[in-house]
Design a protein around this motif. Sequence first.
Motif, PDB file in Angstrom:
ATOM      1  N   ARG B  39       0.868  -1.180   0.000  1.00  0.00           N
ATOM      2  CA  ARG B  39       0.000   0.000   0.000  1.00  0.00           C
ATOM      3  C   ARG B  39       0.908   1.234   0.000  1.00  0.00           C
ATOM      4  O   ARG B  39       2.085   1.145   0.379  1.00  0.00           O
ATOM      5  CB  ARG B  39      -0.917   0.001   1.224  1.00  0.00           C
ATOM      6  CG  ARG B  39      -0.149   0.150   2.510  1.00  0.00           C
ATOM      7  CD  ARG B  39      -1.015   0.273   3.747  1.00  0.00           C
ATOM      8  NE  ARG B  39      -0.111   0.517   4.874  1.00  0.00           N
ATOM      9  CZ  ARG B  39       0.289   1.712   5.245  1.00  0.00           C
ATOM     10  NH1 ARG B  39      -0.159   2.785   4.611  1.00  0.00           N
ATOM     11  NH2 ARG B  39       1.133   1.857   6.245  1.00  0.00           N
ATOM     12  N   LEU B  40       0.343   2.373  -0.416  1.00  0.00           N
ATOM     13  CA  LEU B  40       1.132   3.599  -0.471  1.00  0.00           C
ATOM     14  C   LEU B  40       1.660   3.936   0.923  1.00  0.00           C
ATOM     15  O   LEU B  40       0.899   4.133   1.860  1.00  0.00           O
ATOM     16  CB  LEU B  40       0.283   4.753  -1.005  1.00  0.00           C
ATOM     17  CG  LEU B  40       1.026   6.082  -1.188  1.00  0.00           C
ATOM     18  CD1 LEU B  40       2.223   5.931  -2.108  1.00  0.00           C
ATOM     19  CD2 LEU B  40       0.093   7.148  -1.694  1.00  0.00           C
ATOM     20  N   SER B  41       2.977   3.945   1.063  1.00  0.00           N
ATOM     21  CA  SER B  41       3.608   4.154   2.354  1.00  0.00           C
ATOM     22  C   SER B  41       5.059   4.542   2.096  1.00  0.00           C
ATOM     23  O   SER B  41       5.563   4.357   0.992  1.00  0.00           O
ATOM     24  CB  SER B  41       3.579   2.843   3.159  1.00  0.00           C
ATOM     25  OG  SER B  41       4.253   1.832   2.433  1.00  0.00           O
ATOM     26  N   PRO B  42       5.754   5.060   3.121  1.00  0.00           N
ATOM     27  CA  PRO B  42       7.179   5.367   2.917  1.00  0.00           C
ATOM     28  C   PRO B  42       7.960   4.126   2.486  1.00  0.00           C
ATOM     29  O   PRO B  42       8.875   4.230   1.679  1.00  0.00           O
ATOM     30  CB  PRO B  42       7.634   5.870   4.294  1.00  0.00           C
ATOM     31  CG  PRO B  42       6.394   6.444   4.902  1.00  0.00           C
ATOM     32  CD  PRO B  42       5.282   5.545   4.434  1.00  0.00           C
ATOM     33  N   LEU B  43       7.569   2.949   3.001  1.00  0.00           N
ATOM     34  CA  LEU B  43       8.253   1.711   2.607  1.00  0.00           C
ATOM     35  C   LEU B  43       8.107   1.462   1.109  1.00  0.00           C
ATOM     36  O   LEU B  43       9.073   1.128   0.414  1.00  0.00           O
ATOM     37  CB  LEU B  43       7.704   0.523   3.404  1.00  0.00           C
ATOM     38  CG  LEU B  43       8.234  -0.850   2.974  1.00  0.00           C
ATOM     39  CD1 LEU B  43       9.721  -0.980   3.256  1.00  0.00           C
ATOM     40  CD2 LEU B  43       7.467  -1.984   3.664  1.00  0.00           C
ATOM     41  N   ILE B  45       7.630   3.577  -1.236  1.00  0.00           N
ATOM     42  CA  ILE B  45       8.453   4.536  -1.982  1.00  0.00           C
ATOM     43  C   ILE B  45       9.925   4.122  -1.952  1.00  0.00           C
ATOM     44  O   ILE B  45      10.614   4.165  -2.970  1.00  0.00           O
ATOM     45  CB  ILE B  45       8.224   5.961  -1.435  1.00  0.00           C
ATOM     46  CG1 ILE B  45       6.795   6.408  -1.770  1.00  0.00           C
ATOM     47  CG2 ILE B  45       9.236   6.935  -2.027  1.00  0.00           C
ATOM     48  CD1 ILE B  45       6.438   7.778  -1.268  1.00  0.00           C
ATOM     49  N   ASP B  46      10.392   3.661  -0.774  1.00  0.00           N
ATOM     50  CA  ASP B  46      11.790   3.217  -0.671  1.00  0.00           C
ATOM     51  C   ASP B  46      12.057   1.992  -1.533  1.00  0.00           C
ATOM     52  O   ASP B  46      13.092   1.905  -2.200  1.00  0.00           O
ATOM     53  CB  ASP B  46      12.144   2.895   0.791  1.00  0.00           C
ATOM     54  CG  ASP B  46      12.527   4.141   1.571  1.00  0.00           C
ATOM     55  OD1 ASP B  46      12.798   5.185   0.930  1.00  0.00           O
ATOM     56  OD2 ASP B  46      12.561   4.084   2.818  1.00  0.00           O
TER      57      ASP B  46
END
Lengths: 186, 178
Positions: B39-43, B45-46
């Motif tokens: 799901r859209l999350s900082p993880l 994106i990383d």
Amino acid sequence: MKINILFLLMSLAAGLTSAEQWRDNSAASKLYFAPSFEGLPINGEFRQFSVNISSDPNLQPESLIVLVQIASADLGSSDLNEAIQMVDWFDSQGFAEARFSSDQIVATDQDNQFVASGRLSLKAAEKTIEVPFSWQQSADGSIRMLGELKLDRGDFAIGSGEWSSGDQIGLAVKVWFDLNLVGTND
Amino acid sequence: MALKNFPEQWGWLSKLFHWLTALLIFVQIPLGFYAESLRLSPLKIDVFVWHKSLGMLILLLVIARLLWRIKSTIPVALATSRLQQLLASGAHGLLYTLMLALPVSGWVTSSAANFPVKLFWLIPLPAIVGPDNDLKSLAAEVHEICVFIIIAVLLVHIGAAMRHHFVLRDSALKRMWF
């Protein structure tokens, strides 16, 4: 007859000293914003907003009100646009409109440069901010108003929870505008 | 060990290119599926930063590898029939094509989505195209189709290598190893 002339004179005097009202010509006005990712800007704009400003008879700006439709935020792609409307970010379902209204506008020592200080209510927060801008009348009588400021998205809980650190999506968001204002007195 | 290729043996640079791209692709494919599943999350994106960084590294390697290949002797084919020979060169051509098409379509997807990228959190990757929703959907579709094709071709490629090594007992796999 006497009364009529007196009335005429009075209205003339009032016309000379009264404030002038200006509002944005939306086709020629832009309100931009740029969040950043890993320090790289993502340029976007608000497509729907309105600016109302009043000036004294010498064209010195006196008060400024800006309304921004948050759902009109456009970062250039549907992926990003959907993401920024979510509850953690703008939450435009809950907070459809942002509003800035000036408490005072002061002239700086530079020509045509002003600073409006006032309250920005955005999402659930209200903050006092300063909006520096230039204000100059063009040959056609309209006003060109330009300015740029930085906001901290953390002040308004935009990008809350796991996004609040600012490590990936920076906390500072650049906001700038290039407005064409037309008089609305007549 | 020789740098250059010989008719019966791959040189070490070709071997290095082969096994380095193989390793990166074996990390890259699961990484892409993993990133997509989050799901859209900082993880998320990383993980995507890793995926895009490895993708661009693969693109560079494949370009270098192709340039080296064009200049080099290619060891003689070990095919046992005309059809096998045709299948092998077809599969190799397809692999090179996909190794270019995958990173490029990924790059287009990322740029068209207006998402800035810093490879390995260090090097800003210039946008290859401007923001464009339709192009983004198209490039993402191409990227996805290409990944399923490359998985299929890799299975054939690995299967053929196994067959050469264990069934035909020829030097196909050995001459690519160090």
